[in-house]
Design a protein around this motif. Structure first.
Motif, mmCIF file in Angstrom:
data_model
loop_
_atom_site.group_PDB
_atom_site.id
_atom_site.type_symbol
_atom_site.label_atom_id
_atom_site.label_comp_id
_atom_site.label_asym_id
_atom_site.label_seq_id
_atom_site.Cartn_x
_atom_site.Cartn_y
_atom_site.Cartn_z
ATOM 1 N N MET A 84 0.833 -1.200 0.000
ATOM 2 C CA MET A 84 0.000 0.000 0.000
ATOM 3 C C MET A 84 0.866 1.248 0.000
ATOM 4 O O MET A 84 0.477 2.294 -0.486
ATOM 5 C CB MET A 84 -0.918 -0.002 1.213
ATOM 6 C CG MET A 84 -2.037 -0.988 1.069
ATOM 7 S SD MET A 84 -2.882 -0.751 -0.517
ATOM 8 C CE MET A 84 -2.487 -2.274 -1.337
ATOM 9 N N ARG A 85 2.031 1.102 0.545
ATOM 10 C CA ARG A 85 2.966 2.217 0.530
ATOM 11 C C ARG A 85 3.367 2.487 -0.929
ATOM 12 O O ARG A 85 3.442 3.630 -1.356
ATOM 13 C CB ARG A 85 4.195 1.845 1.357
ATOM 14 C CG ARG A 85 4.910 3.004 1.984
ATOM 15 C CD ARG A 85 5.353 2.703 3.381
ATOM 16 N NE ARG A 85 6.575 1.914 3.459
ATOM 17 C CZ ARG A 85 7.820 2.403 3.351
ATOM 18 N NH1 ARG A 85 7.997 3.698 3.118
ATOM 19 N NH2 ARG A 85 8.856 1.635 3.481
ATOM 20 N N GLU A 86 3.589 1.409 -1.658
ATOM 21 C CA GLU A 86 3.921 1.559 -3.073
ATOM 22 C C GLU A 86 2.774 2.209 -3.833
ATOM 23 O O GLU A 86 2.981 3.009 -4.728
ATOM 24 C CB GLU A 86 4.204 0.189 -3.710
ATOM 25 C CG GLU A 86 5.402 -0.519 -3.128
ATOM 26 C CD GLU A 86 5.585 -1.895 -3.746
ATOM 27 O OE1 GLU A 86 4.808 -2.269 -4.649
ATOM 28 O OE2 GLU A 86 6.522 -2.602 -3.312
ATOM 29 N N ARG A 122 0.800 4.329 -2.801
ATOM 30 C CA ARG A 122 0.564 5.695 -2.323
ATOM 31 C C ARG A 122 -0.900 5.894 -1.934
ATOM 32 O O ARG A 122 -1.496 6.923 -2.235
ATOM 33 C CB ARG A 122 0.963 6.727 -3.387
ATOM 34 C CG ARG A 122 2.409 6.652 -3.881
ATOM 35 C CD ARG A 122 3.390 6.807 -2.747
ATOM 36 N NE ARG A 122 4.756 7.107 -3.153
ATOM 37 C CZ ARG A 122 5.762 6.234 -3.154
ATOM 38 N NH1 ARG A 122 5.552 4.971 -2.821
ATOM 39 N NH2 ARG A 122 6.977 6.605 -3.483
#
Lengths: 355, 355
Positions: free
Chosen positions: A123-125, A127
């Motif tokens: 989820m960080r990827e 954004r």
DNA sequence: GCGCGGATAGCAACCGGTCTCTACCGTAGG
DNA sequence: CCTACGGTAGAGACCGGTTGCTATCCGCGC
């Protein structure tokens, strides 16, 4: 000329520049028509719109996300969507996300805490502008540290970690917590059973190391202590949150010969198994054994007799999670919201004397 | 120099170039380490990995998606996740998507067909590589045309429309259909009731204009006709797929004085309401009235008596939808997969004579 | 008649990776 | 000793929209 001159040569979506070419304007103008937040002459706008329609154009969300910081996406991380409790929270999340113009990513972990970490990384990827993790947390140091790390990482990227139904990571950790009064609900429900005259209450489905479980046990214990009593440790049975566990554990408990007049099931799912086992044993509910659950999922109204339980505002938990993640200023003091719970009285604990 | 020189100045995620700078290599090299599909000297790779770790770097999925054609995302469009039937399909979709390295977007429509269209449009923007629409379709010309249009639009963009549990849009339309034998299940279940001696079977929960409903009624009717019978139109009641409808409709049916010995509930949810109403009326199941449902969701095993129903392979539907969308060559002849259904016999239709 | 300012449209530089093409290294073969 | 080549790394052009700055055209006031 490598660039194609065809509008949309079938096999590839058309771009702003395709639309621009067809409308006889520049790409920026098309973009401005799209955005709507810039003066474009009516005639020009009409030309652009016409070209967009003719090419069946849709923007590329990724290209758009590259420019701005966010993807207009909310991630929802859960053990298993088929559990009614989580499904209702999911509905709240999805509804609020949709109302806020966000999309909703669904990620399941199947109870594997390592997968939570992997999912949060993903989820960080992506954004995503909020990552909502639901369900009781493992009380594990390494795990706690990793989550804290992610909270900071997400925060640095302008995103937000939201924990639903699990305890805060600690002061100073940039995460929002949306919780419900787990201990209070258990306290009230146990109080209800005690005031009904029950003195030996079995607790089915303790999960060692799970925060949710610890809180419910705490409320259960506190209610006893208020009357100068103490729960019999022998009646607190470890287990998992499933119907089949409730059924099996109840059969064993009944066979064990232990004395008890009421069963506090850790969840409604467990309770529905409990009810089946008790009834199959020929005992009456609530006359012989009273049964209560926790969560107030639809099954509580569907079982026979209907189940006394603790209502948890599932959809509101989901909605609040999204709302607070996106409008952080809404919650001035810290980032910890606790929603109330309350006992819902139904047939499974009705006393003979009561109406 | 507008470009920042700080590695990751807190407040913005770090980029390939940040990592490159810190590792003393070029951006391309970092990208190659990331991709893994290009020879990079071991020493260089180590330097890059170290820099990535120190900066807590994660790739930007959007930037990556912008280059390649797809977003590695599968969209799941459904009425409402809280319905157990859909929740189980969702689980299948999520599992398979995850197994194929795809993320899963969840979109709900709350039964509004216009929202389906809006959602599909959004998925087109997201460049999802599959859009999976679940649930019976409205038999409406304009709606059908719009869906056909989207099928083509998605196809042009290299994406795929998958319809689960609804009829194909027609030959030549680029969409995959994963269906289950709805009519056959209803036929078999009705046959079971008829062979049990039931001659007047009420059908509760017909939904006019819904494909799923039409198919179940068709199977219901065909089973009657096989025996030279015809269902009494008076016993086919319109309704919706909810427990409360089942409860209410059954009370009215019982009060109406119409004669019948069995109830075929259009779904298990309806059946669970039916069971409650029948039991509250003092009638026995199955001795006085037999009850059967459809879908085989968990509640069918939880009600008392347990419910005879038609098993629908929900998770497999979800998994197959994703699988076929991503590997289209797997299904040589056309793009229409039909999974089998079968009757699950339980207590609610057991004849007195049977064991 | 000339200059000024508002309204629009265009140019080009981003956003963050990926990928192709080119350049450079060291070494092995001639 | 020179060349050819395998192995690596770098430069720069994309992907598709957005956006700041600039350029142009217009009407209007002096």
């Amino acid at each position: 000329m490598v660039k194609r001159t065809q509008p949309a040569p079938n096999g590839d979506a058309s771009t702003v520049r395709d639309v621009a070419a067809r409308a006889g304007v520049s790409a920026s103008t098309v973009s401005r028509v799209l955005g709507g937040t810039y003066p474009v002459a009516t005639a020009t706008r009409a030309k652009v719109m016409k070209a967009m329609r003719e090419l069946d154009y849709v923007v590329n969300a990724h290209a758009r996300a590259l420019g701005g910081a966010t993807n207009k996406t909310v991630a929802f991380v859960v053990d298993d969507v088929t559990g009614p409790f989580y499904a209702h929270i999911a509905r709240g999340v999805e509804e609020q996300a949709s109302a806020e113009g966000r999309l909703c990513m669904l990620c399941t972990t199947h109870g594997d805490p390592r997968r939570i970490l992997a999912v949060v990384e993903t989820m960080r990827e992506q954004r995503a502008d909020a990552v909502i993790v639901v369900g009781g947390a493992l009380e594990d140091k390494a795990y706690h540290d990793r989550m804290t790390h992610f909270a900071h990482a997400l925060d640095r990227a302008g995103s937000r970690l939201v924990l639903v139904g699990r305890p805060p990571l600690g002061p100073g950790v940039p995460a929002t917590v949306v919780d419900y009064d787990n201990e209070g609900g258990a306290f009230a429900l146990t109080g209800h059973l005690l005031s009904g005259g029950h003195r030996r209450i079995a607790y089915l489905g303790r999960v060692p190391g799970l925060s949710t479980s610890a809180q419910r046990i705490a409320g259960f214990t506190r209610a006893h202590e208020l009357l100068g009593l103490a729960p019999d440790p022998d009646l607190i049975v470890d287990g998992v949150f499933s119907r089949s566990y409730g059924y099996q554990a109840t059969r064993e408990l009944l066979a064990s010969g232990k004395e008890f007049t009421a069963i506090f099931a850790a969840t409604d799912m467990i309770a529905s198994g409990v009810i089946q086992a008790v009834r199959e044993s020929g005992r009456r509910i609530p006359e012989d054994i009273a049964v209560a659950g926790y969560d107030d999922i639809p099954v509580a109204r569907d079982v026979y007799p209907t189940l006394t339980t603790v209502h948890v505002p599932q959809e509101e938990l989901g909605r609040a999670a999204v709302r607070l993640a996106l409008h952080r200023d809404e919650l001035p003091d810290g980032q910890h919201l606790v929603l109330g719970t309350h006992v819902v009285l139904r047939e499974s604990t009705r006393r003979a004397g009561s109406s």
